[in-house]
Design a protein around this motif. Structure first.
Motif, PDB file in Angstrom:
ATOM      1  N   GLU A 262       0.824  -1.210   0.000  1.00 43.68           N
ATOM      2  CA  GLU A 262       0.000   0.000   0.000  1.00 43.68           C
ATOM      3  C   GLU A 262       0.859   1.261   0.000  1.00 43.68           C
ATOM      4  O   GLU A 262       0.534   2.245  -0.679  1.00 43.68           O
ATOM      5  CB  GLU A 262      -0.933  -0.009   1.208  1.00 43.68           C
ATOM      6  N   ILE A 263       1.941   1.242   0.755  1.00 43.81           N
ATOM      7  CA  ILE A 263       2.839   2.398   0.781  1.00 43.81           C
ATOM      8  C   ILE A 263       3.434   2.629  -0.607  1.00 43.81           C
ATOM      9  O   ILE A 263       3.443   3.761  -1.128  1.00 43.81           O
ATOM     10  CB  ILE A 263       3.950   2.211   1.823  1.00 43.81           C
ATOM     11  N   ALA A 264       3.924   1.565  -1.229  1.00 48.13           N
ATOM     12  CA  ALA A 264       4.525   1.690  -2.555  1.00 48.13           C
ATOM     13  C   ALA A 264       3.519   2.195  -3.582  1.00 48.13           C
ATOM     14  O   ALA A 264       3.823   3.070  -4.403  1.00 48.13           O
ATOM     15  CB  ALA A 264       5.104   0.346  -2.998  1.00 48.13           C
ATOM     16  N   ALA A 265       2.302   1.666  -3.540  1.00 53.29           N
ATOM     17  CA  ALA A 265       1.276   2.069  -4.502  1.00 53.29           C
ATOM     18  C   ALA A 265       0.892   3.530  -4.321  1.00 53.29           C
ATOM     19  O   ALA A 265       0.681   4.263  -5.299  1.00 53.29           O
ATOM     20  CB  ALA A 265       0.050   1.172  -4.358  1.00 53.29           C
ATOM     21  N   ALA A 266       0.800   3.982  -3.073  1.00 50.68           N
ATOM     22  CA  ALA A 266       0.430   5.369  -2.806  1.00 50.68           C
ATOM     23  C   ALA A 266       1.493   6.336  -3.328  1.00 50.68           C
ATOM     24  O   ALA A 266       1.172   7.370  -3.936  1.00 50.68           O
ATOM     25  CB  ALA A 266       0.216   5.583  -1.310  1.00 50.68           C
ATOM     26  N   VAL A 267       2.770   6.014  -3.098  1.00 57.09           N
ATOM     27  CA  VAL A 267       3.856   6.871  -3.586  1.00 57.09           C
ATOM     28  C   VAL A 267       3.892   6.852  -5.107  1.00 57.09           C
ATOM     29  O   VAL A 267       4.075   7.884  -5.772  1.00 57.09           O
ATOM     30  CB  VAL A 267       5.206   6.433  -2.989  1.00 57.09           C
ATOM     31  N   ASP A 268       3.695   5.675  -5.688  1.00 62.61           N
ATOM     32  CA  ASP A 268       3.692   5.540  -7.144  1.00 62.61           C
ATOM     33  C   ASP A 268       2.555   6.351  -7.762  1.00 62.61           C
ATOM     34  O   ASP A 268       2.741   7.081  -8.736  1.00 62.61           O
ATOM     35  CB  ASP A 268       3.549   4.057  -7.510  1.00 62.61           C
ATOM     36  N   ASP A 269       1.366   6.242  -7.200  1.00 66.15           N
ATOM     37  CA  ASP A 269       0.209   6.963  -7.730  1.00 66.15           C
ATOM     38  C   ASP A 269       0.307   8.465  -7.495  1.00 66.15           C
ATOM     39  O   ASP A 269      -0.090   9.268  -8.343  1.00 66.15           O
ATOM     40  CB  ASP A 269      -1.082   6.439  -7.087  1.00 66.15           C
ATOM     41  N   GLY A 270       0.834   8.846  -6.328  1.00 68.88           N
ATOM     42  CA  GLY A 270       0.866  10.254  -5.977  1.00 68.88           C
ATOM     43  C   GLY A 270       1.941  11.046  -6.688  1.00 68.88           C
ATOM     44  O   GLY A 270       1.729  12.207  -7.049  1.00 68.88           O
ATOM     45  N   LEU A 271       3.108  10.431  -6.912  1.00 73.49           N
ATOM     46  CA  LEU A 271       4.238  11.159  -7.490  1.00 73.49           C
ATOM     47  C   LEU A 271       4.496  10.832  -8.948  1.00 73.49           C
ATOM     48  O   LEU A 271       5.165  11.593  -9.647  1.00 73.49           O
ATOM     49  CB  LEU A 271       5.512  10.886  -6.683  1.00 73.49           C
ATOM     50  N   ARG A 272       4.012   9.686  -9.412  1.00 72.55           N
ATOM     51  CA  ARG A 272       4.304   9.216 -10.767  1.00 72.55           C
ATOM     52  C   ARG A 272       5.808   9.266 -11.054  1.00 72.55           C
ATOM     53  O   ARG A 272       6.263   9.817 -12.064  1.00 72.55           O
ATOM     54  CB  ARG A 272       3.552  10.053 -11.806  1.00 72.55           C
TER      55      ARG A 272
END
Length: 208
Positions: free
Chosen positions: A145-155
């Protein structure tokens, strides 16, 4: 002429309705029941205020359900002087609760990403960890979840997350083995495709 074989698409799972939150009085009554189940008297002097304290503590332990990581990562700084190498924030302490026994697991998170045109405030990454950790969790899902949130938020061009934690459901019950740590990782983008960058991340995260 061959008979046409029809195949059906798998049915999408229906979204679950949001759970109904019990009232403060209902929560306190549940705590009194658990105290009695443990073998003590919830009406004795030392335990009279315990149900209210536990209900208040639960709101702190699980405040992540009321927060959105997208809001935390909504501001990116474009003026980073052209910096495009790895950004690593390591040793982020976190405290979570195992969803199987509702006992703590405590550890540190290490998060890295490769910017793609902008960077985020470093404290925001620590905040994302807290938002997901302050829920009933599994360490494996917390990492993802942490990885997905950073990936989605920062691209970004890639994200790397490493969590290491001690689970009290192992040290306090069951096997009763203290000092055992669990390590989980999740890689996206450059970190997933380039083994050298994974090695560099792991070396920097573990440098002491």
């Amino acid at each position: 002429m061959d008979a046409k074989i029809e195949t059906s698409k798998p049915r999408e799972p229906e979204p679950r309705a949001a759970p109904v939150r019990p009232s403060q009085a209902e929560a306190e009554a549940a705590v009194r029941t658990l105290i009695a189940f443990a073998g003590d008297d919830p009406s004795r002097e030392g335990l009279i205020e315990t149900p209210a304290r536990v209900a208040k503590a639960f709101r702190e332990f699980y405040c992540g359900y009321e927060q959105n990581p997208t809001d935390t990562l909504d501001r990116v700084f474009d003026e980073a002087g052209g910096y495009d190498d790895m950004v690593l924030v390591r040793d982020i302490p976190f405290y979570s609760h195992c969803e199987h026994h509702m006992v703590p697991f405590i550890g540190k998170a290490h998060i890295a990403y490769f910017p793609d045109g902008g960077v985020v405030g470093l404290s925001k990454l620590a905040r994302v960890v807290d938002i997901f950790a302050r829920r009933l969790q599994m360490q494996e899902r917390l990492t993802a979840e942490i990885a997905a949130a950073v990936d989605d938020g920062l691209r970004p061009r890639g994200v790397a997350v490493l969590l290491e934690a001690e689970h009290h459901c192992v040290s306090m019950r069951g096997a009763e083995k203290s000092g055992v740590s669990t390590v989980t990782t999740r890689f996206t983008g450059v970190f997933k495709t380039d083994a050298a960058e994974r090695v560099r991340f792991l070396a920097l995260a573990n440098r002491r």
